[in-house]
Scaffold this motif. Structure first.
Motif, PDB file in Angstrom:
ATOM      1  N   ASP A  85       0.808  -1.329  -0.108  1.00 26.63           N
ATOM      2  CA  ASP A  85       0.152   0.046   0.011  1.00 26.63           C
ATOM      3  C   ASP A  85       0.718   1.223   0.097  1.00 26.63           C
ATOM      4  OD1 ASP A  85       0.804   0.617   2.746  1.00 26.63           O
ATOM      5  OD2 ASP A  85      -0.485  -0.816   3.400  1.00 26.63           O
ATOM      6  N   GLN A  86       0.383   2.429   0.221  1.00 27.83           N
ATOM      7  CA  GLN A  86       1.057   3.540   0.153  1.00 27.83           C
ATOM      8  C   GLN A  86       1.522   4.052   1.397  1.00 27.83           C
ATOM      9  OE1 GLN A  86      -1.484   6.481  -2.099  1.00 27.83           O
ATOM     10  NE2 GLN A  86      -1.175   5.448  -4.303  1.00 27.83           N
ATOM     11  N   ALA A  87       1.288   3.473   2.331  1.00 30.67           N
ATOM     12  CA  ALA A  87       1.746   3.936   3.748  1.00 30.67           C
ATOM     13  C   ALA A  87       3.218   4.452   3.855  1.00 30.67           C
ATOM     14  CB  ALA A  87       1.486   2.737   4.596  1.00 30.67           C
ATOM     15  N   ASP A  88       4.078   3.802   3.131  1.00 33.02           N
ATOM     16  CA  ASP A  88       5.412   4.071   3.295  1.00 33.02           C
ATOM     17  C   ASP A  88       6.012   5.262   2.477  1.00 33.02           C
ATOM     18  OD1 ASP A  88       6.011   2.790   5.717  1.00 33.02           O
ATOM     19  OD2 ASP A  88       6.020   0.848   4.586  1.00 33.02           O
ATOM     20  N   LEU A  89       5.295   5.620   1.489  1.00 31.22           N
ATOM     21  CA  LEU A  89       5.595   6.658   0.227  1.00 31.22           C
ATOM     22  C   LEU A  89       6.735   7.600   0.491  1.00 31.22           C
ATOM     23  CD1 LEU A  89       2.498   7.239  -2.129  1.00 31.22           C
ATOM     24  CD2 LEU A  89       4.805   6.243  -2.523  1.00 31.22           C
ATOM     25  N   PRO A  90       6.639   8.245   1.793  1.00 26.91           N
ATOM     26  CA  PRO A  90       7.773   9.246   2.293  1.00 26.91           C
ATOM     27  C   PRO A  90       9.204   8.590   2.094  1.00 26.91           C
ATOM     28  CG  PRO A  90       5.763   9.571   3.422  1.00 26.91           C
ATOM     29  CD  PRO A  90       5.549   8.267   2.966  1.00 26.91           C
ATOM     30  N   ILE A  91       9.284   7.599   2.715  1.00 28.89           N
ATOM     31  CA  ILE A  91      10.413   6.766   3.071  1.00 28.89           C
ATOM     32  C   ILE A  91      11.118   6.112   1.830  1.00 28.89           C
ATOM     33  CG2 ILE A  91       9.507   4.842   4.008  1.00 28.89           C
ATOM     34  CD1 ILE A  91      12.958   6.312   4.949  1.00 28.89           C
ATOM     35  N   LEU A  92      10.029   5.754   0.888  1.00 30.02           N
ATOM     36  CA  LEU A  92      10.446   4.957  -0.300  1.00 30.02           C
ATOM     37  C   LEU A  92      10.865   5.978  -1.334  1.00 30.02           C
ATOM     38  CD1 LEU A  92       7.336   2.713  -0.693  1.00 30.02           C
ATOM     39  CD2 LEU A  92       9.511   1.867  -0.473  1.00 30.02           C
ATOM     40  N   ARG A  93      10.228   7.322  -1.157  1.00 29.33           N
ATOM     41  CA  ARG A  93      10.747   8.267  -2.034  1.00 29.33           C
ATOM     42  C   ARG A  93      12.234   8.683  -1.749  1.00 29.33           C
ATOM     43  NH1 ARG A  93       4.759  11.002  -2.017  1.00 29.33           N
ATOM     44  NH2 ARG A  93       4.329  10.530  -4.024  1.00 29.33           N
ATOM     45  N   GLN A  94      12.793   8.811  -0.320  1.00 30.42           N
ATOM     46  CA  GLN A  94      14.049   9.082  -0.048  1.00 30.42           C
ATOM     47  C   GLN A  94      14.834   7.836  -0.551  1.00 30.42           C
ATOM     48  OE1 GLN A  94      14.253  10.078   4.395  1.00 30.42           O
ATOM     49  NE2 GLN A  94      12.191  10.626   4.373  1.00 30.42           N
ATOM     50  N   TRP A  95      14.394   6.694  -0.482  1.00 32.24           N
ATOM     51  CA  TRP A  95      15.161   5.433  -0.939  1.00 32.24           C
ATOM     52  C   TRP A  95      15.448   5.774  -2.354  1.00 32.24           C
ATOM     53  CZ3 TRP A  95      13.273  -0.268  -0.186  1.00 32.24           C
ATOM     54  CH2 TRP A  95      14.394  -0.974  -0.534  1.00 32.24           C
ATOM     55  N   ALA A  96      14.559   6.131  -3.158  1.00 31.92           N
ATOM     56  CA  ALA A  96      14.560   6.127  -4.701  1.00 31.92           C
ATOM     57  C   ALA A  96      15.653   7.236  -4.746  1.00 31.92           C
ATOM     58  CB  ALA A  96      13.275   6.289  -5.414  1.00 31.92           C
ATOM     59  N   GLU A  97      15.303   8.337  -4.309  1.00 27.71           N
ATOM     60  CA  GLU A  97      16.017   9.590  -4.572  1.00 27.71           C
ATOM     61  C   GLU A  97      17.400   9.622  -4.264  1.00 27.71           C
ATOM     62  OE1 GLU A  97      15.782  14.439  -3.918  1.00 27.71           O
ATOM     63  OE2 GLU A  97      14.661  13.040  -2.598  1.00 27.71           O
ATOM     64  N   ALA A  98      17.871   8.626  -3.134  1.00 29.38           N
ATOM     65  CA  ALA A  98      19.350   8.325  -2.557  1.00 29.38           C
ATOM     66  C   ALA A  98      20.369   8.087  -3.975  1.00 29.38           C
ATOM     67  CB  ALA A  98      19.313   7.321  -1.712  1.00 29.38           C
ATOM     68  N   ALA A  99      19.568   7.271  -4.865  1.00 29.28           N
ATOM     69  CA  ALA A  99      20.251   6.752  -5.936  1.00 29.28           C
ATOM     70  C   ALA A  99      20.053   7.418  -7.143  1.00 29.28           C
ATOM     71  CB  ALA A  99      19.710   5.474  -6.455  1.00 29.28           C
ATOM     72  N   THR A 100      18.942   7.920  -7.516  1.00 29.31           N
ATOM     73  CA  THR A 100      18.605   8.733  -8.672  1.00 29.31           C
ATOM     74  C   THR A 100      19.113  10.220  -8.618  1.00 29.31           C
ATOM     75  OG1 THR A 100      16.379   9.559  -7.815  1.00 29.31           O
ATOM     76  CG2 THR A 100      16.116   7.258  -9.199  1.00 29.31           C
ATOM     77  N   SER A 101      19.253  10.813  -7.420  1.00 25.05           N
ATOM     78  CA  SER A 101      19.928  12.191  -7.500  1.00 25.05           C
ATOM     79  C   SER A 101      21.312  12.257  -7.638  1.00 25.05           C
ATOM     80  CB  SER A 101      19.559  12.650  -6.098  1.00 25.05           C
ATOM     81  OG  SER A 101      20.259  11.836  -4.856  1.00 25.05           O
ATOM     82  N   GLN A 102      21.972  11.062  -7.811  1.00 26.80           N
ATOM     83  CA  GLN A 102      23.484  10.752  -8.206  1.00 26.80           C
ATOM     84  C   GLN A 102      23.553  10.246  -9.387  1.00 26.80           C
ATOM     85  OE1 GLN A 102      25.965   9.918  -4.647  1.00 26.80           O
ATOM     86  NE2 GLN A 102      24.179   9.077  -3.707  1.00 26.80           N
ATOM     87  N   GLY A 103      22.451   9.814 -10.229  1.00 26.23           N
ATOM     88  CA  GLY A 103      22.589   9.669 -11.548  1.00 26.23           C
ATOM     89  C   GLY A 103      22.497   8.133 -11.878  1.00 26.23           C
ATOM     90  N   ALA A 104      22.289   7.398 -10.550  1.00 25.29           N
ATOM     91  CA  ALA A 104      22.083   6.133 -10.863  1.00 25.29           C
ATOM     92  C   ALA A 104      20.611   5.477 -11.034  1.00 25.29           C
ATOM     93  CB  ALA A 104      22.908   5.184  -9.746  1.00 25.29           C
ATOM     94  N   ALA A 105      20.334   4.676 -11.580  1.00 26.14           N
ATOM     95  CA  ALA A 105      19.053   3.895 -11.749  1.00 26.14           C
ATOM     96  C   ALA A 105      19.126   2.771 -10.605  1.00 26.14           C
ATOM     97  CB  ALA A 105      18.808   3.125 -13.063  1.00 26.14           C
TER      98      ALA A 105
END
Length: 420
Positions: A85-105
């Protein structure tokens, strides 16, 4: 160590365009490793954010998360992340951004363990059929019950819903875990799947579950979001999933529009993914490093979908030789990044890591036969990195096993208490 070849000739640095137009910044990928860094009620934590930020800083092009489960009732280990479900969207977004903000997929590996879950962790385990583990593993894994038609349809829907949430959170793609003896692999294998209904009885029907999972994910994420699969070349069990069936599955997936196929092999009962079934290795295999490169060459002759091979790579030269052969498009590394999280930076400069992956054994034959330490020992190293420390490449396998056994027991108890 001197540079083995100039960076401009290092094929690891070349970009890769996926069929849907997405571009990876280089040809080096981190394959999935189990982190078990979630809470005992299966929510992601800052440790995952910090771990993947560290890896992304190394310059690697693509990373796959460890097992992310689609159902809290079906865990593979204590501490698995569950996305249902969407309960963890805030921390999931941080997890994704930790990589994508540095150019990694960063792609999320979605999984259902089926029968491959330790005793006592779940209220009960299901599989394609009620086939027990071999006798020496029965102390660790219970015999599952056969999934009903309704349960199968529910699981398919869950894969799609979890993928859609991953897209919403900003991850770069998802990967279906169809290898290593988990539920998708169980449906594909005639050793585990004895069904005679629409979900079994022939290779085509055994593939139906996987193809339905892929179709549901694609339906929920659309045509432009990358979807890949990790698939066994074979499961190396008598009466199991063969190379011929794997090839037919790959062709069907390619025709359906899959974006990336990672080739692996084995199960907990026959752990080829860590090389334990490759002994003694042929001289040609040792020289070419990758365990599944020969199968990848056969696949390349049949399909044009991007291929990734994981397992056995040791050197920058070996990785470049594999890429030059044209048999694969991405080089997968996993255990090396658990003992040297900065290894990609060296490899992308044409240098080898100063660390070498070694067999992890305990001296306890049943444990070593299962290849359990290829999960437990490395999971301990990931936790150290996630906490801001450094791995311990020389940690004793036996000591790690005993500590992991205590942690797993405590984790199983905590998980059950939180469900009560």
């Amino acid at each position: 160590m001197d540079m083995s070849f100039p960076p401009d000739t290092n094929l690891l640095n070349h970009r890769l365009r996926l069929p849907n137009g997405n571009v990876l910044r280089n040809r080096l990928a981190k394959s999935s490793m189990s982190e078990t860094l979630a809470t005992y009620d299966n929510h992601p934590t800052r440790k995952l954010v910090d771990l993947y930020r560290r890896w992304a800083a190394s310059g690697i092009g693509l990373m796959f998360t460890g097992n992310v489960m689609i159902d809290r009732r079906a865990l593979g280990e204590p501490g698995n992340v569950v996305i249902e479900d969407q309960a963890d969207l805030p921390i999931l977004r941080q997890w994704a951004e930790a990589a994508t903000s540095q150019g990694a997929a960063l792609w999320v590996q979605l999984n259902h363990p089926g029968k491959q879950s330790p005793k006592g962790l779940n209220a009960g385990n299901l599989s394609a059929s009620a086939i027990p583990f071999r006798e020496d593993m029965s102390a660790y894994f219970e015999t599952p019950r056969e999934a009903t038609a309704g349960e199968i349809l529910d699981i398919i829907q869950r894969f799609g819903r979890s993928a859609a949430i991953c897209k919403q959170a900003g991850f770069s793609g998802v990967q279906i875990h169809g290898a290593h003896g988990y539920l998708v692999s169980q449906f594909l294998s005639p050793h585990h799947n004895h069904r005679t209904d629409e979900w079994g009885g022939s290779p085509e029907k055994r593939r139906r579950f996987l193809m339905a999972v892929y179709a549901e994910i694609r339906k929920q994420v659309g045509p432009d979001f990358p979807v890949g699969i990790k698939l066994n070349s074979a499961d190396f069990q008598r009466g199991g999933f063969t190379e011929e069936e794997s090839m037919a599955t790959i062709v069907e997936l390619a025709d359906a529009g899959i974006d990336l196929i990672e080739i692996s092999g084995g199960t907990y009962e026959a752990p080829a993914m860590n090389g334990s079934l490759q002994q003694p290795q042929k001289t040609s295999t040792v020289a070419r490093e990758a365990y599944f490169l020969e199968f990848a060459e056969k696949v390349r002759a049949k399909v044009t979908v991007p291929l990734m091979v994981t397992g056995g790579f040791r050197t920058a030269e070996g990785m470049n030789a594999a890429l030059r052969s044209g048999a694969l498009d991405l080089v997968g590394v996993a255990r090396l990044l658990a003992i040297d999280p900065d290894a990609p930076a060296a490899l992308l400069r044409g240098r080898d890591s100063t660390q070498r992956v070694r067999p992890i054994t305990t001296g306890i034959k049943p444990v070593d036969r299962m290849g359990l330490m290829e999960v437990l020992w490395y999971t301990r190293q990931l936790k150290r990195i996630a906490e801001g420390g450094n791995p311990r490449p020389n940690e004793s396998g036996l000591m790690a096993f005993l500590k992991s056994l205590l942690n797993t027991g405590w984790g199983t108890y905590r998980t059950k208490r939180m469900r009560a």
